[in-house]
Motif scaffolding. Sequence first.
Motif, PDB file in Angstrom:
ATOM      1  N   THR A   1       0.817  -1.213   0.000  1.00  0.00           N
ATOM      2  CA  THR A   1       0.000   0.000   0.000  1.00  0.00           C
ATOM      3  C   THR A   1       0.850   1.261   0.000  1.00  0.00           C
ATOM      4  OG1 THR A   1      -1.815  -1.137   1.119  1.00  0.00           O
ATOM      5  CG2 THR A   1      -1.780   1.236   1.321  1.00  0.00           C
ATOM      6  N   THR A   2       2.069   1.187   0.525  1.00  0.00           N
ATOM      7  CA  THR A   2       2.911   2.379   0.631  1.00  0.00           C
ATOM      8  C   THR A   2       3.085   3.049  -0.721  1.00  0.00           C
ATOM      9  OG1 THR A   2       4.079   1.308   2.462  1.00  0.00           O
ATOM     10  CG2 THR A   2       5.118   3.244   1.490  1.00  0.00           C
ATOM     11  N   ASN A   3       3.208   2.258  -1.786  1.00  0.00           N
ATOM     12  CA  ASN A   3       3.365   2.825  -3.128  1.00  0.00           C
ATOM     13  C   ASN A   3       2.172   3.672  -3.548  1.00  0.00           C
ATOM     14  OD1 ASN A   3       4.907   0.226  -2.872  1.00  0.00           O
ATOM     15  ND2 ASN A   3       5.747   0.938  -4.813  1.00  0.00           N
ATOM     16  N   GLU A   4       0.997   3.373  -3.001  1.00  0.00           N
ATOM     17  CA  GLU A   4      -0.201   4.124  -3.360  1.00  0.00           C
ATOM     18  C   GLU A   4      -0.323   5.437  -2.587  1.00  0.00           C
ATOM     19  OE1 GLU A   4      -3.782   1.829  -3.161  1.00  0.00           O
ATOM     20  OE2 GLU A   4      -2.721  -0.054  -3.483  1.00  0.00           O
ATOM     21  N   LEU A   5       0.392   5.547  -1.476  1.00  0.00           N
ATOM     22  CA  LEU A   5       0.204   6.683  -0.578  1.00  0.00           C
ATOM     23  C   LEU A   5       1.171   7.820  -0.838  1.00  0.00           C
ATOM     24  CD1 LEU A   5      -0.296   4.703   2.760  1.00  0.00           C
ATOM     25  CD2 LEU A   5      -2.034   5.426   1.118  1.00  0.00           C
ATOM     26  N   VAL A   6       2.316   7.527  -1.474  1.00  0.00           N
ATOM     27  CA  VAL A   6       3.324   8.563  -1.737  1.00  0.00           C
ATOM     28  C   VAL A   6       3.793   8.425  -3.173  1.00  0.00           C
ATOM     29  CG1 VAL A   6       4.107   8.636   0.665  1.00  0.00           C
ATOM     30  CG2 VAL A   6       5.236   7.104  -0.950  1.00  0.00           C
ATOM     31  N   PRO A   7       4.264   9.515  -3.795  1.00  0.00           N
ATOM     32  CA  PRO A   7       4.838   9.403  -5.139  1.00  0.00           C
ATOM     33  C   PRO A   7       6.152   8.629  -5.106  1.00  0.00           C
ATOM     34  CG  PRO A   7       5.133  11.621  -4.283  1.00  0.00           C
ATOM     35  CD  PRO A   7       4.259  10.904  -3.310  1.00  0.00           C
ATOM     36  N   ARG A   8       6.595   8.217  -6.281  1.00  0.00           N
ATOM     37  CA  ARG A   8       7.771   7.361  -6.384  1.00  0.00           C
ATOM     38  C   ARG A   8       9.002   7.980  -5.724  1.00  0.00           C
ATOM     39  NH1 ARG A   8       9.088   3.069  -9.866  1.00  0.00           N
ATOM     40  NH2 ARG A   8      11.308   2.787 -10.238  1.00  0.00           N
ATOM     41  N   GLU A   9       9.176   9.299  -5.858  1.00  0.00           N
ATOM     42  CA  GLU A   9      10.380   9.932  -5.316  1.00  0.00           C
ATOM     43  C   GLU A   9      10.401   9.922  -3.792  1.00  0.00           C
ATOM     44  OE1 GLU A   9       7.454  13.280  -6.436  1.00  0.00           O
ATOM     45  OE2 GLU A   9       8.196  11.406  -7.302  1.00  0.00           O
ATOM     46  N   ASP A  10       9.251   9.711  -3.146  1.00  0.00           N
ATOM     47  CA  ASP A  10       9.196   9.662  -1.687  1.00  0.00           C
ATOM     48  C   ASP A  10       9.102   8.239  -1.148  1.00  0.00           C
ATOM     49  OD1 ASP A  10       9.374  12.381  -1.281  1.00  0.00           O
ATOM     50  OD2 ASP A  10       7.202  12.700  -1.321  1.00  0.00           O
ATOM     51  N   LEU A  11       9.141   7.233  -2.040  1.00  0.00           N
ATOM     52  CA  LEU A  11       8.890   5.869  -1.593  1.00  0.00           C
ATOM     53  C   LEU A  11       9.960   5.378  -0.624  1.00  0.00           C
ATOM     54  CD1 LEU A  11       7.277   3.256  -1.712  1.00  0.00           C
ATOM     55  CD2 LEU A  11       8.612   2.592  -3.719  1.00  0.00           C
ATOM     56  N   VAL A  12      11.241   5.567  -0.966  1.00  0.00           N
ATOM     57  CA  VAL A  12      12.306   5.080  -0.085  1.00  0.00           C
ATOM     58  C   VAL A  12      12.226   5.768   1.272  1.00  0.00           C
ATOM     59  CG1 VAL A  12      14.793   4.848   0.192  1.00  0.00           C
ATOM     60  CG2 VAL A  12      13.780   4.532  -2.056  1.00  0.00           C
TER      61      VAL A  12
ATOM     62  N   GLY B   1      17.868  -2.768   5.869  1.00  0.00           N
ATOM     63  CA  GLY B   1      16.499  -3.266   5.815  1.00  0.00           C
ATOM     64  C   GLY B   1      15.576  -2.371   5.014  1.00  0.00           C
ATOM     65  N   SER B   2      15.635  -1.061   5.249  1.00  0.00           N
ATOM     66  CA  SER B   2      14.772  -0.130   4.518  1.00  0.00           C
ATOM     67  C   SER B   2      15.124  -0.096   3.039  1.00  0.00           C
ATOM     68  CB  SER B   2      14.893   1.277   5.110  1.00  0.00           C
ATOM     69  OG  SER B   2      14.442   1.306   6.439  1.00  0.00           O
ATOM     70  N   THR B   3      16.419  -0.110   2.722  1.00  0.00           N
ATOM     71  CA  THR B   3      16.846  -0.045   1.322  1.00  0.00           C
ATOM     72  C   THR B   3      16.430  -1.298   0.563  1.00  0.00           C
ATOM     73  OG1 THR B   3      18.727   1.323   1.980  1.00  0.00           O
ATOM     74  CG2 THR B   3      18.824   0.292  -0.185  1.00  0.00           C
ATOM     75  N   LEU B   4      16.607  -2.453   1.178  1.00  0.00           N
ATOM     76  CA  LEU B   4      16.224  -3.702   0.515  1.00  0.00           C
ATOM     77  C   LEU B   4      14.713  -3.789   0.338  1.00  0.00           C
ATOM     78  CD1 LEU B   4      18.708  -6.074   2.349  1.00  0.00           C
ATOM     79  CD2 LEU B   4      18.622  -5.708  -0.123  1.00  0.00           C
ATOM     80  N   SER B   5      13.959  -3.350   1.330  1.00  0.00           N
ATOM     81  CA  SER B   5      12.504  -3.357   1.212  1.00  0.00           C
ATOM     82  C   SER B   5      12.051  -2.444   0.088  1.00  0.00           C
ATOM     83  CB  SER B   5      11.879  -2.927   2.535  1.00  0.00           C
ATOM     84  OG  SER B   5      10.476  -2.933   2.459  1.00  0.00           O
ATOM     85  N   ALA B   6      12.683  -1.268  -0.023  1.00  0.00           N
ATOM     86  CA  ALA B   6      12.345  -0.357  -1.122  1.00  0.00           C
ATOM     87  C   ALA B   6      12.683  -0.981  -2.462  1.00  0.00           C
ATOM     88  CB  ALA B   6      13.095   0.959  -0.947  1.00  0.00           C
ATOM     89  N   ALA B   7      13.825  -1.659  -2.556  1.00  0.00           N
ATOM     90  CA  ALA B   7      14.212  -2.302  -3.814  1.00  0.00           C
ATOM     91  C   ALA B   7      13.199  -3.359  -4.215  1.00  0.00           C
ATOM     92  CB  ALA B   7      15.602  -2.920  -3.673  1.00  0.00           C
ATOM     93  N   ALA B   8      12.722  -4.147  -3.248  1.00  0.00           N
ATOM     94  CA  ALA B   8      11.728  -5.178  -3.561  1.00  0.00           C
ATOM     95  C   ALA B   8      10.422  -4.554  -4.036  1.00  0.00           C
ATOM     96  CB  ALA B   8      11.486  -6.050  -2.329  1.00  0.00           C
TER      97      ALA B   8
END
Length: 533
Positions: free
Chosen positions: A130-141, A328-335
């Motif tokens: 759901t995080t991808n739906e709540l923020v634009p791509r540039e704010d995802l990480v 952890g945060s970087t790998l989760s964002a990559a996935a």
Amino acid sequence: MPLPRAFAPLRHSVFRTLWLATLASNIGGWMQNTGAGWLMTSLSPSPLMVGLVQAATMLPVFLLALPAGALADIVDRRLFLLGAQAWILLMALILSALTATDSIGPWGLLALTFAIGAGSAMNFPAWAATTNELVPREDLVGAIALNGIGFNLARAVGPALGGFAIAAAGPEAAFALNAIAFLILIMALIFWRRSEPPNRMPKEHLLSAMRAGLRFVSASPGMRAAILRACAFFLFTAAVWGLLPLFVRQQLGLGPQAFGMMLGIMGISAVGAGFALPALRGWLDRSGTVFWASLLAAAAMGILAVSHHWAPAAIGMLCYGAAWIAAGSTLSAAAQLAAPAWVRARAIAIYQLSFFGVMALGSALAGWLGGSFSVPLALGLAAAGCAIAAFLVRGWRIDSLALAEAPAAAASMPQPEAPADELRGMLGEASGRVMEVVRYRIDPAERSRFLALMQEVRRVRLRAGAGSWQLWEDVAHPDRWVELWTMGSWTEHLREETRLTEADRAALARAAALHRGEAEAGPEAARFLNVNP
């Protein structure tokens, strides 16, 4: 006044509301874990039963992650999340009521703990997707980093609040507060007005959706790289989680207060590193961040291995917390970036299942080494293994995901003829397998280039749901090629088109551009229905 970069995702009101509500629910979850562990020491104080409380919390992740991800992709995600939170709320209320009336036994506690863990396991992939739906791509990480910060804040605050609640009113108070926390999240989800893109296709069935998710991950270099890098990191860094109680008790010779202090230091460090991540991204790409975080984690475990005083141990935990949140945060964002919307929850579920699995394995191996030999030896081996693994997997890049935004090449895509009118009634979910065929004519001088391009075409077909893929070369006419792949049904074939990303279309177009037919027409495409007389 502009927000600091780390807080930038919070300018989006829906994300901010759900983030705060999720923080409350995470705090409630840690209070629940604290209360359950403490209650079990009264009901059945054996180490086995106390240990089973944690097992009952984590086991649902292994059992339900993939089906939960598939369901989160094929049903309304907001309603799915509401259902998961409502289930946790109900189980927490039952547990609180039974505890308050002294009607709970050790196995009943384990059963309800498992039920609450099942709700959390259903929630994990849906919320991450759901995080991808709540923020634009540039704010995802940054948003994912904030999710990690919230989790670490909850881990630092939740057990302490749970301890105060237990001391003041008993374990049932911790369970009741957990229910209230999830009620807050339910209210936030009710007020979220999610806009779901229209989809004219029928809903996928659960089993076929799970198969499609597995095929996507197996054919996605970005997902495979994220999972491999995560396994290499978490397998060794999990040693700290498995050994920290023994480390504090045996190696430092300290008590539970020091154990809580070490966890608090790690949590504070993780929160601070999470705030620093946006600035760090200006210096390092995602692959570099994970690599240097792995080396920092290895150094941290090395410091712990040689520490016999709380001060250097605190420095080690400080470094460990920063490395943990950065990787952890970087790998989760990559996935998340590697998975398109149609399969995102399933892909994230497989990613989470992988790293939870290696964490359990790494923690168990470290515990066995620490018990059989010594804690310093186990931590030292984990440190060495983490550093070596970081170098071994460094070539698996997780930065090529920007290709998902690449425009398609300006080449015509092969289009098959429309189905014959007399066969239209046979086409649907129960039609049986569909074989798709594309015929190419390729200049023999371009053979090597064509084969290289078709490797990516193969991955595109499999990511879109193909059950099998083959490429045939005509031995009598070296310029003629036939590409064959199968889909499970006509409906799955129709879904295939909607699953292609711009990068996928570009890969197909690059292969089609090598076709040299009459008047430079594109390759010929056809579809065949499996018929068993």
